[in-house]
Motif scaffolding. Structure first.
Motif, short mmCIF file in Angstrom:
data_model
loop_
_atom_site.label_atom_id
_atom_site.label_comp_id
_atom_site.label_asym_id
_atom_site.label_seq_id
_atom_site.Cartn_x
_atom_site.Cartn_y
_atom_site.Cartn_z
N VAL A 86 0.88 -1.18 0.00
CA VAL A 86 0.00 0.00 0.00
C VAL A 86 0.91 1.22 0.00
CG1 VAL A 86 -1.89 -1.09 1.25
CG2 VAL A 86 -0.12 0.07 2.53
N ALA A 87 0.33 2.37 -0.35
CA ALA A 87 1.09 3.62 -0.24
C ALA A 87 0.74 4.21 1.11
CB ALA A 87 0.71 4.58 -1.35
N GLY A 88 1.73 4.40 1.96
CA GLY A 88 1.38 4.90 3.28
C GLY A 88 2.55 5.26 4.15
N ASP A 89 2.20 5.58 5.38
CA ASP A 89 3.19 5.96 6.38
C ASP A 89 3.40 4.74 7.29
OD1 ASP A 89 4.26 6.85 8.85
OD2 ASP A 89 3.71 8.91 8.32
N PRO A 90 4.56 4.10 7.25
CA PRO A 90 4.76 2.85 7.99
C PRO A 90 4.53 3.00 9.50
CG PRO A 90 6.81 3.56 6.90
CD PRO A 90 5.74 4.49 6.46
N VAL A 91 4.97 4.15 10.05
CA VAL A 91 4.82 4.31 11.50
C VAL A 91 3.35 4.45 11.88
CG1 VAL A 91 5.38 5.75 13.47
CG2 VAL A 91 7.12 5.28 11.77
N LEU A 92 2.60 5.23 11.08
CA LEU A 92 1.17 5.40 11.39
C LEU A 92 0.42 4.08 11.23
CD1 LEU A 92 0.13 8.84 9.89
CD2 LEU A 92 0.52 8.21 12.26
N LEU A 93 0.76 3.31 10.19
CA LEU A 93 0.09 2.02 10.00
C LEU A 93 0.41 1.11 11.19
CD1 LEU A 93 0.59 1.40 6.18
CD2 LEU A 93 -1.55 1.83 7.41
N ALA A 94 1.68 1.14 11.63
CA ALA A 94 2.07 0.33 12.78
C ALA A 94 1.29 0.76 14.01
CB ALA A 94 3.57 0.47 13.04
N GLN A 95 1.13 2.08 14.17
CA GLN A 95 0.38 2.56 15.33
C GLN A 95 -1.08 2.10 15.27
OE1 GLN A 95 0.40 6.79 15.99
NE2 GLN A 95 -0.41 6.54 18.05
N ALA A 96 -1.65 2.13 14.07
CA ALA A 96 -3.04 1.70 13.93
C ALA A 96 -3.19 0.23 14.31
CB ALA A 96 -3.52 1.95 12.50
N VAL A 97 -2.31 -0.63 13.75
CA VAL A 97 -2.39 -2.06 14.07
C VAL A 97 -2.14 -2.26 15.56
CG1 VAL A 97 -1.42 -4.33 13.59
CG2 VAL A 97 -1.66 -2.68 11.75
N SER A 98 -1.17 -1.50 16.08
CA SER A 98 -0.84 -1.60 17.50
C SER A 98 -2.04 -1.23 18.37
CB SER A 98 0.36 -0.69 17.79
OG SER A 98 0.34 -0.22 19.09
N ASN A 99 -2.76 -0.19 17.99
CA ASN A 99 -3.95 0.20 18.76
C ASN A 99 -5.01 -0.90 18.73
OD1 ASN A 99 -2.75 2.58 19.33
ND2 ASN A 99 -4.21 3.88 18.24
N LEU A 100 -5.18 -1.52 17.55
CA LEU A 100 -6.19 -2.58 17.44
C LEU A 100 -5.82 -3.77 18.32
CD1 LEU A 100 -7.04 -2.53 13.61
CD2 LEU A 100 -8.45 -1.73 15.52
N ILE A 101 -4.53 -4.17 18.26
CA ILE A 101 -4.10 -5.31 19.07
C ILE A 101 -4.20 -4.96 20.56
CG2 ILE A 101 -2.16 -6.83 19.62
CD1 ILE A 101 -1.26 -6.63 16.77
N ASP A 102 -3.81 -3.72 20.87
CA ASP A 102 -3.87 -3.24 22.25
C ASP A 102 -5.30 -3.34 22.78
OD1 ASP A 102 -3.44 -1.12 24.51
OD2 ASP A 102 -1.48 -1.54 23.65
N ASN A 103 -6.26 -2.86 21.97
CA ASN A 103 -7.66 -2.93 22.36
C ASN A 103 -8.09 -4.37 22.63
OD1 ASN A 103 -8.28 -0.29 22.33
ND2 ASN A 103 -9.34 -0.28 20.35
N SER A 104 -7.72 -5.25 21.68
CA SER A 104 -8.13 -6.64 21.81
C SER A 104 -7.50 -7.24 23.06
CB SER A 104 -7.69 -7.44 20.59
OG SER A 104 -8.42 -7.01 19.47
N LEU A 105 -6.22 -6.91 23.29
CA LEU A 105 -5.50 -7.47 24.43
C LEU A 105 -6.16 -7.05 25.74
CD1 LEU A 105 -3.02 -9.22 24.60
CD2 LEU A 105 -1.61 -7.17 24.84
N LYS A 106 -6.70 -5.82 25.75
CA LYS A 106 -7.36 -5.34 26.97
C LYS A 106 -8.72 -6.01 27.16
CE LYS A 106 -5.15 -0.91 27.22
NZ LYS A 106 -5.10 0.23 26.30
N SER A 107 -9.38 -6.35 26.03
CA SER A 107 -10.75 -6.83 26.18
C SER A 107 -10.83 -8.36 26.35
CB SER A 107 -11.61 -6.36 25.01
OG SER A 107 -11.26 -7.05 23.85
N VAL A 108 -9.89 -9.10 25.77
CA VAL A 108 -10.04 -10.56 25.88
C VAL A 108 -9.65 -11.03 27.28
CG1 VAL A 108 -9.65 -11.05 23.46
CG2 VAL A 108 -7.72 -11.06 25.02
#
Lengths: 226, 463
Positions: free
Chosen positions: B346-368
C-alpha cells in the motif's frame, strides 16, 4: 561533562541545570539566543541543550544552523513544545542530533544527553561488546555469559545490543521504542517492560548477578557494577 | 460597519449601471435627431430654396421679354392671388424705390445678387422670418423673392421640444429605475447582511433568505446556505470533541488538584509526601498522554503526513507489530495468531500504520479474558484493496455502539473502567481515512472483528 543549556523559561532552565549538576555535570546557562550563540561558539562543550523557541531575533534552529556552518560538531539536543513529525524532521535537518518534546521527565533528558555524549566519543568500528561477563560478538551474532551461550530472537538481539552500547547509562522506554522498533508512538500497554523482562530471563538465570537494572521514573540500565 | 460598506457598494453598482444605460439611450436619441436634422436641412430647405430660385428666374424672364410694366402687373396679380404672407415679392428701381410688391421697403443690407438670406422682414405688416433671393435686373431694377418660414421655425421648435421631452423622460425613467432597482437589491442584500451579522454574533442557525426564483442572488444564497450547513456541522463536531476533551482532561486534572491541595493542607510525613508527589507526576503523565493522542489525531486529520507516503508492505508492518506484542500477550496467557498471504503493498506511512495495528491489538489485548486469542490477518482482496483484520474472542462491541465506537473519547460499557484514553479507535479510523481507506467494526461471533480496508496504489489491474 560540560553542558550548555540555552533555555529562556526560568523554571525549566533551573530544573534542567540543577538536575544535571546533581548528576555531576558542569552546566552553563544562557537565557537568550544571542548569549547562547556566543557561548556555544566560544567555549568547548560536550553537549548543548537548545530550546527550539527563544525570545528575540535568533531562535534555536538558527543558532544550530550557524554553529554547524562554522564547523562546530558538538552534539545538540533540541527541546521543543512542537510535536509534529514535520517539526521534528526540521529540527534534525537543521543539525540537531536528538529532539525531545516538552514536557519531559528529567530521566528522559539525562538519558538522551548521556547517549549523545557517548555517541560522539566512541567509534562504530566495534566487533564485540562486553559488559561484566556478558559478551556479544557483532559479526557472528553470538551472545555468551561466562561459558553459557544465550540464544536470542533477532529483536531481542537488537534490544540487548542497544543496552550494551549504552552500558552504565539510563535508557528510557521511548529511546528503546525509537531505536529497536523505529516506533515513535506510545503503546498504551507496557510492552517494552515485558520485552525487557523476557530478555532478563534469558541473560540472568539462577544465581547469576543481575545486569539489567530498572531505574525508577526513567527506564533501564545495563550495568557491570552494583 | 459591514452594512455601510455594503450599502455604498450597492449604491455605486446599481446607479452606475442605470446611468450607463441612460447615457446609451440619450446617445441613441441624439443619433436619431442628428439624422433627422440632416434630412430636414438638406432636403426640405434646399427644395424650398430651389422653388424661390425658380420664381426669381420666371419673373426675370417676364421682365426681359415684356419690360418693367408687365413685371409690375404680374407681381400685383400674384400678390392678389396668394394667401396673405405666403410669398414676399418686391420690385424697385435702381434707387430701391418700390414699384410693386408686398414689402414696405427694401430690407437693409440686401443690395447684391444673393440667394438664401434668412432675415427678419415685415410681411403683411408683421415682422416674420423670411428666406430671400435677390436679383439685379438690367436697367438697375431690383427684384426680391422671399418666403415666410415662420411656420417651419415653429416645426423646428416643436421638434426640439419633442427631443428635449424625450430625453428628460429617459433621464427620469432611468433614474427612477435605478433607484427602484437599487432599493430592491438593497432590501435583499440587507437581508443577507442581517443574516450574516447574526451569524457573526455566534448564532449559526440562521440561513440566508431564498425565494426559490433561481436568480443570481438566490443561487448565491443557496450556495452560502450549503456552506453554512457544513460549517455548523463542523462546529458542532468540534464542540462535541471539546466537551469530551474537557471531560476527559478534567477528571485526571481534578484528581491531581485534590491530591496537591490535600498535600498542602495536611502536610503529612516526608515519605508519604514523596509518594503523593510521584502519584501526581503519574496523573500529569496521564494528562499528557491524552494530550499527545489528541495532537497526533489532529496531525493525522490535517493530512500533512500524506506527503511522507512511501510504498509499504502492510503484511510486514503488521507482522512486526504482532511480534512486538507477543511477549505482552504471552504474559497475559493470550495467544496471537498471524496470517498473511504474501506481501500486501500500500502507499502509506509505515509508523502510522504500525500505530493503527498496534492500537487494534492493544484494544483486543485489553478486552479478551485470560486464555483468549487474537488473530491478525493481512490479505489482498479481489477488489484491489488490502485488508488488515484484527479479530478477538472478547466481549466485542454492542451493535448499537459500533457506529460510535470510533468517535473521540467514546467509552463503551465494556471498556469503561479499563485503562486507555478512549482515542485508540479514533486514531485507527483517522489513519485509515488518511490512507484513503475505511475502518469497519464487525461481529466475530463472539468478539470484535476490526478491519482496515486500504486501497492498493498504482495502476489497477484490468477488470
Amino acid at each position: 561533562m560540560k553542558i550548555l543549556v540555552v533555555e529562556d523559561n526560568e523554571r525549566v532552565a533551573r530544573f534542567i541545570t540543577r538536575g544535571l549538576r546533581e548528576s555531576g555535570h558542569t552546566v552553563d546557562h544562557a537565557d537568550n539566543g544571542r548569549d547562547g550563540m556566543f557561548m556555544a561558539a566560544s567555549e568547548r562543550y560536550d553537549v548543548i541543550i537548545m530550546d527550539r523557541m527563544l525570545p528575540g531575533d535568533i531562535d534555536g534552529l538558527a543558532i544550530i544552523e550557524a554553529l554547524r556552518k562554522s564547523g562546530k560538531r558538538t552534539p545538540i539536543l533540541i527541546l521543543s513544545a512542537l510535536n509534529d513529525v514535520d517539526e521534528r524532521i526540521r529540527g534534525l535537518r537543521s543539525g540537531g542530533d536528538d529532539y525531545l518534546t516538552k514536557p519531559f521527565a528529567f530521566g528522559e533528558l539525562l538519558a538522551r544527553v548521556d547517549a549523545l555524549a557517548r555517541r560522539s566519543s566512541e567509534g562504530d568500528a566495534q566487533h564485540a561488546l562486553q559488559v561484566a561477563d556478558l559478551r556479544m560478538d557483532l559479526l557472528s551474532r553470538r551472545v555468551t555469559r561466562g561459558n553459557r551461550t544465550i540464544t536470542l530472537q533477532p529483536r531481542e538481539f537488537r534490544l540487548l545490543e542497544y543496552l550494551m552500547r549504552h552500558a552504565n547509562q539510563v535508557v528510557t522506554r521511548t529511546m528503546l521504542l525509537e531505536a529497536v522498533w523505529d516506533y515513535n508512538f506510545d503503546p498504551q500497554t507496557n510492552v517494552v517492560d515485558v520485552h525487557i523482562s523476557k530478555l532478563r530471563q534469558k541473560i540472568e538465570i539462577d544465581s547469576e548477578r543481575p545486569l539489567v537494572r530498572t531505574v525508577r521514573n526513567a527506564g533501564y540500565m545495563l550495568s557491570d557494577h552494583d | 460597519m459591514t452594512s455601510r460598506v455594503n450599502t455604498r457598494l450597492m449604491r455605486s453598482s446599481a446607479l452606475t449601471w442605470a446611468l450607463a444605460y441612460v447615457l446609451v439611450g440619450l446617445g441613441a436619441l441624439a443619433a436619431f435627431a442628428a439624422t433627422l436634422w440632416y434630412a430636414w436641412t438638406f432636403t426640405v430647405l434646399t427644395a424650398r430654396e430651389e422653388i424661390l430660385l425658380d420664381d426669381a428666374q420666371r419673373l426675370t424672364a417676364v421682365f426681359q421679354r415684356d419690360g418693367v410694366a408687365a413685371l409690375t402687373a404680374r407681381i400685383e396679380e400674384r400678390i392678389a392671388m396668394q394667401i396673405a404672407g405666403e410669398r414676399a415679392l418686391l420690385l424697385t428701381d435702381s434707387r430701391y424705390r418700390k414699384l410693386a410688391g408686398n414689402l414696405a421697403a427694401w430690407p437693409p443690407g440686401m443690395e447684391e445678387n444673393t440667394d438664401n438670406h434668412a432675415v427678419t422682414a415685415s410681411l403683411a405688416g408683421q415682422p416674420a422670418r423670411t428666406l430671400l433671393v435677390v436679383r439685379t435686373l438690367p436697367g438697375g431694377y431690383h427684384l426680391l423673392v422671399g418666403r415666410d418660414v415662420t411656420l417651419s421655425l415653429l416645426l423646428e421648435r416643436r421638434f426640439a421640444w419633442g427631443l428635449g421631452t424625450a430625453m428628460t423622460f429617459l433621464l427620469v425613467v432611468g433614474a427612477l429605475g435605478a433607484i427602484l432597482m437599487r432599493r430592491r437589491l438593497l432590501v435583499r442584500v440587507q437581508g443577507i447582511d442581517a443574516t450574516v451579522s447574526a451569524i457573526m454574533q455566534g448564532d449559526l442557525r440562521h440561513r440566508l433568505p431564498s425565494r426559490k426564483s433561481g436568480d443570481e442572488l438566490d443561487t448565491l444564497s443557496q450556495t452560502l446556505n450549503g456552506m453554512l450547513d457544513h460549517i455548523e456541522y463542523l462546529i458542532a463536531s468540534v464542540s462535541n470533541v471539546s466537551n469530551s476533551i474537557a471531560h476527559d482532561l478534567r477528571t485526571p486534572l481534578a484528581e491531581l488538584r485534590s491530591r496537591l491541595e490535600e498535600l498542602a493542607t495536611t502536610r503529612p510525613a516526608a515519605a508519604e509526601t514523596f509518594a503523593e508527589i510521584d502519584a501526581a507526576v503519574l496523573d500529569l503523565d496521564r494528562v499528557m498522554r491524552i494530550f499527545n493522542a489528541l495532537l497526533r489525531l489532529a496531525e493525522i486529520d490535517s493530512g500533512a503526513r500524506r506527503s511522507g507516503f512511501v510504498r509499504v508492505d502492510a503484511a510486514a508492518v503488521a507482522a512486526k507489530v504482532v511480534e512486538f506484542y507477543e511477549p505482552a500477550a504471552e504474559q497475559k496467557g493470550v495467544r496471537v495468531f498471524f496470517e498473511a498471504d504474501g506481501a500486501a503493498a500500500v502507499a502509506g506511512d509505515p509508523v502510522l500504520l504500525a500505530q493503527a495495528v498496534s492500537n487494534l491489538i492493544d484494544n483486543s489485548l485489553k478486552s479478551v479474558a485470560e486464555h483468549g486469542s487474537i488473530s491478525v490477518r493481512v490479505s489482498c482482496r479481489a477488489d484491489s484493496t488490502v485488508e488488515i483484520a484484527v479479530a478477538d474472542n472478547g466481549p466485542g462491541i454492542a451493535d448499537i455502539d459500533k457506529p460510535k465506537a470510533a468517535e473521540r473519547f467514546f467509552r463503551g460499557d465494556t471498556s469503561r473502567g479499563s485503562p486507555g484514553v478512549g482515542l485508540g479507535l479514533s486514531i485507527v479510523e483517522a489513519v485509515a481515512k488518511l490512507h484513503g481507506g475505511v475502518l469497519q467494526l464487525l461481529d466475530n461471533h463472539p468478539g470484535l472483528l476490526a478491519q482496515m480496508v486500504l486501497p492498493v496504489p498504482g495502476p489497477r489491474p484490468a477488470a
